[in-house]
Design an enzyme around this catalytic site. Structure first.
Site, PDB file in Angstrom:
ATOM      1  N   GLY A 154       0.834  -1.204   0.000  1.00 60.61           N
ATOM      2  CA  GLY A 154       0.000   0.000   0.000  1.00 60.61           C
ATOM      3  C   GLY A 154       0.862   1.243   0.000  1.00 60.61           C
ATOM      4  O   GLY A 154       2.059   1.183  -0.291  1.00 60.61           O
ATOM      5  N   ASN A 155       0.268   2.373   0.305  1.00 65.55           N
ATOM      6  CA  ASN A 155       1.045   3.610   0.415  1.00 65.55           C
ATOM      7  C   ASN A 155       0.401   4.534   1.438  1.00 65.55           C
ATOM      8  O   ASN A 155      -0.654   4.221   1.986  1.00 65.55           O
ATOM      9  CB  ASN A 155       1.209   4.287  -0.950  1.00 65.55           C
ATOM     10  CG  ASN A 155      -0.130   4.650  -1.550  1.00 65.55           C
ATOM     11  OD1 ASN A 155      -0.851   5.496  -1.023  1.00 65.55           O
ATOM     12  ND2 ASN A 155      -0.493   4.001  -2.653  1.00 65.55           N
ATOM     13  N   TYR A 156       1.039   5.675   1.683  1.00 66.43           N
ATOM     14  CA  TYR A 156       0.612   6.547   2.785  1.00 66.43           C
ATOM     15  C   TYR A 156      -0.525   7.504   2.445  1.00 66.43           C
ATOM     16  O   TYR A 156      -0.873   8.356   3.250  1.00 66.43           O
ATOM     17  CB  TYR A 156       1.799   7.383   3.272  1.00 66.43           C
ATOM     18  CG  TYR A 156       2.870   6.580   3.963  1.00 66.43           C
ATOM     19  CD1 TYR A 156       2.580   5.881   5.130  1.00 66.43           C
ATOM     20  CD2 TYR A 156       4.159   6.529   3.460  1.00 66.43           C
ATOM     21  CE1 TYR A 156       3.554   5.146   5.775  1.00 66.43           C
ATOM     22  CE2 TYR A 156       5.149   5.801   4.100  1.00 66.43           C
ATOM     23  CZ  TYR A 156       4.843   5.105   5.263  1.00 66.43           C
ATOM     24  OH  TYR A 156       5.797   4.386   5.889  1.00 66.43           O
ATOM     25  N   SER A 157      -1.117   7.399   1.274  1.00 70.65           N
ATOM     26  CA  SER A 157      -2.172   8.362   0.906  1.00 70.65           C
ATOM     27  C   SER A 157      -3.323   8.305   1.914  1.00 70.65           C
ATOM     28  O   SER A 157      -3.818   7.227   2.257  1.00 70.65           O
ATOM     29  CB  SER A 157      -2.694   8.027  -0.491  1.00 70.65           C
ATOM     30  OG  SER A 157      -3.851   8.787  -0.743  1.00 70.65           O
ATOM     31  N   ALA A 160      -3.658   7.633  -5.182  1.00 67.19           N
ATOM     32  CA  ALA A 160      -2.271   7.179  -5.277  1.00 67.19           C
ATOM     33  C   ALA A 160      -2.346   5.699  -5.630  1.00 67.19           C
ATOM     34  O   ALA A 160      -2.420   4.829  -4.753  1.00 67.19           O
ATOM     35  CB  ALA A 160      -1.562   7.391  -3.959  1.00 67.19           C
TER      36      ALA A 160
END
Ligand code: CTP
Length: 402
Positions: A208-211, A276
């Site tokens: 995943g990512n930090y969005s 994102a």
């Protein structure tokens, strides 16, 4: 914008009822007319005399004004209002509103009200967090009511948490913005992607990512408050939408987001691609939890996800507007221009991770907007909600040019 507006102020039995006095004063100062409807429990916390003095209108609480048979018409009241604000709204009143339990003047007025309804909950943190309250609030959202989320802070119980009624000034500002918002996006259908995507590795892990989704959600609210019908396709985030014009579709992976975007874009006037999206996903998803291999490294094979922006760019019809984002760490302008062209976007919103206060997670952002006419507009560091308004202003200009 509140001048001349007719507002029903519903007050219920909460310690925050004293804040209703400030609310009335604020509304009246801005030229609005306020009619108070208070529940019997509300009168335990603030007296009708105070409310009458501030609003210059007799306070309504009972169905019958006296014993001669004359009664207060909640139907007339409901038709009279330009907006109804229930502040503070207790868990009990929210429950009654959600379930049509019309045993007092406030709830009958709510059921008769044709105007937009704003609900400002006030309660202890555990009551606010209880699934019943969450469900009832979701129900009200589903009815098209606007929920003014409570703030965090010290509560009447001296516990600290979420449940404090939003400050009167903020509630007044929300109403003011509501009436101020020009309806310049009326009849426009806008698709927005937001948040991160989760790409499954096995049943318990993902890439995943930090969005946080904050920018995309702020855009959805900004478009909806100007009259647009918004389809918000969002990856996993902990955010709520307020405006009933926002149709939220929850997705998890880039593939699901791609599917929903391709399905909804053909019927839309514009799409803003704020998500994102993971560029890659694991080539295979393990059926069972991958076990630790003590002797050495582990390699994950990744395969490319489809580029949603570029795919929409390829099917874009004349008149449709496509807006993308570019979050860059270096060579910002040239990277953003390359994306603008490659994805067939109409303009791109660039933010640089080198700028303090820009990018993921935070409440602020600092953007530049690059158009196809090689125009670069730089904006100062602002709240994401304000940045959203700047982007929507540009969207309206571009829609008109098409
Ligand atoms: N985007 C998309 N689908 C993808 C990847 C990106 O729709 N699979 C969109 C983003 O929502 C954003 C724009 O494309 O509006 C640019 O995203 P970004 O991640 O900056 O660009 P990439 O094309 O992924 O390029 P890179 O990661 O190499 O910078």
């Amino acid at each position: 914008m509140l001048a001349g507006k007719k507002i029903i102020l519903g007050i219920t039995g909460s310690i925050a009822a004293y804040k209703a006095a400030y609310l009335i004063r604020g509304f009246v100062k801005r030229g609005a007319e306020v009619q108070v409807v208070i529940t019997p429990a509300g009168k335990e916390f603030i007296t009708p005399i105070t409310l009458f003095a501030l609003s210059s209108n007799p306070v309504i609480s009972e169905f019958f004004s006296n014993r001669d048979g004359s009664w207060h018409s909640h139907v007339d009241l409901g038709l009279w209002a330009d907006a109804m604000v229930i502040a503070p709204a207790t868990a009990a009143t929210i429950g009654k509103m959600a379930n049509g339990i019309a045993d007092n003047m406030l709830v009958t007025t709510y059921l008769s009200c044709k105007a937009p309804v704003f609900v400002a909950p006030a309660m202890d943190l555990d009551m606010f967090a209880h699934p019943t309250t969450r469900q009832n609030l979701d129900k009200l959202r589903g009815f098209g009511n606007y929920i003014i989320e409570p703030a965090e802070g010290e509560l009447a119980s001296h516990l600290v948490g979420k449940g404090r009624m939003e400050e009167p000034d903020k509630i007044i500002e929300i109403l003011d913005n509501f009436f101020a918002a020009g309806q310049d996006l009326q009849k426009k259908k806008i698709v927005i992607t937001a948040g991160p995507t989760y790409e499954k590795i096995d049943p318990v892990r993902f890439i995943g990512n930090y969005s946080s989704g904050k920018m995309g959600f702020a855009l959805a609210e900004a478009c909806a408050s100007r009259g647009a019908d918004v389809t918000l396709i969002t990856g996993p985030v902990g955010l709520q939408v307020t405006n009933p014009r926002i149709h939220r579709i929850n997705v998890e992976s880039a593939e699901e987001m791609y599917g929903m975007a391709m399905q909804t874009f053909p019927g839309a006037d514009a799409a803003i691609l704020c998500a994102a999206v993971a560029d890659y996903r694991p080539a295979t998803v393990a059926e069972k939890k991958i076990k630790r291999n003590c002797n050495g490294n582990m390699t994950l094979e990744l395969t490319a996800n489809k580029d949603i922006a570029a795919s929409l760019g390829a099917i874009k019809k004349p008149g449709q507007v496509l807006v993308g984002f570019a979050l860059e760490t270096n060579d910002e302008i040239s990277n953003a221009v390359e994306k603008l062209n490659r994805k067939n976007l109409d303009f791109i919103v660039m933010n640089s991770l080198r700028e303090e206060g820009a990018g993921f997670q935070g409440d602020t952002n600092k953007i530049s907007i690059l158009t196809r006419q090689d125009d670069v507009k730089e904006y100062s560091l602002r709240l994401k909600t304000e940045v959203a308004v700047d982007i929507v202003d540009q969207l309206i200009v571009t829609l008109k040019e098409k």
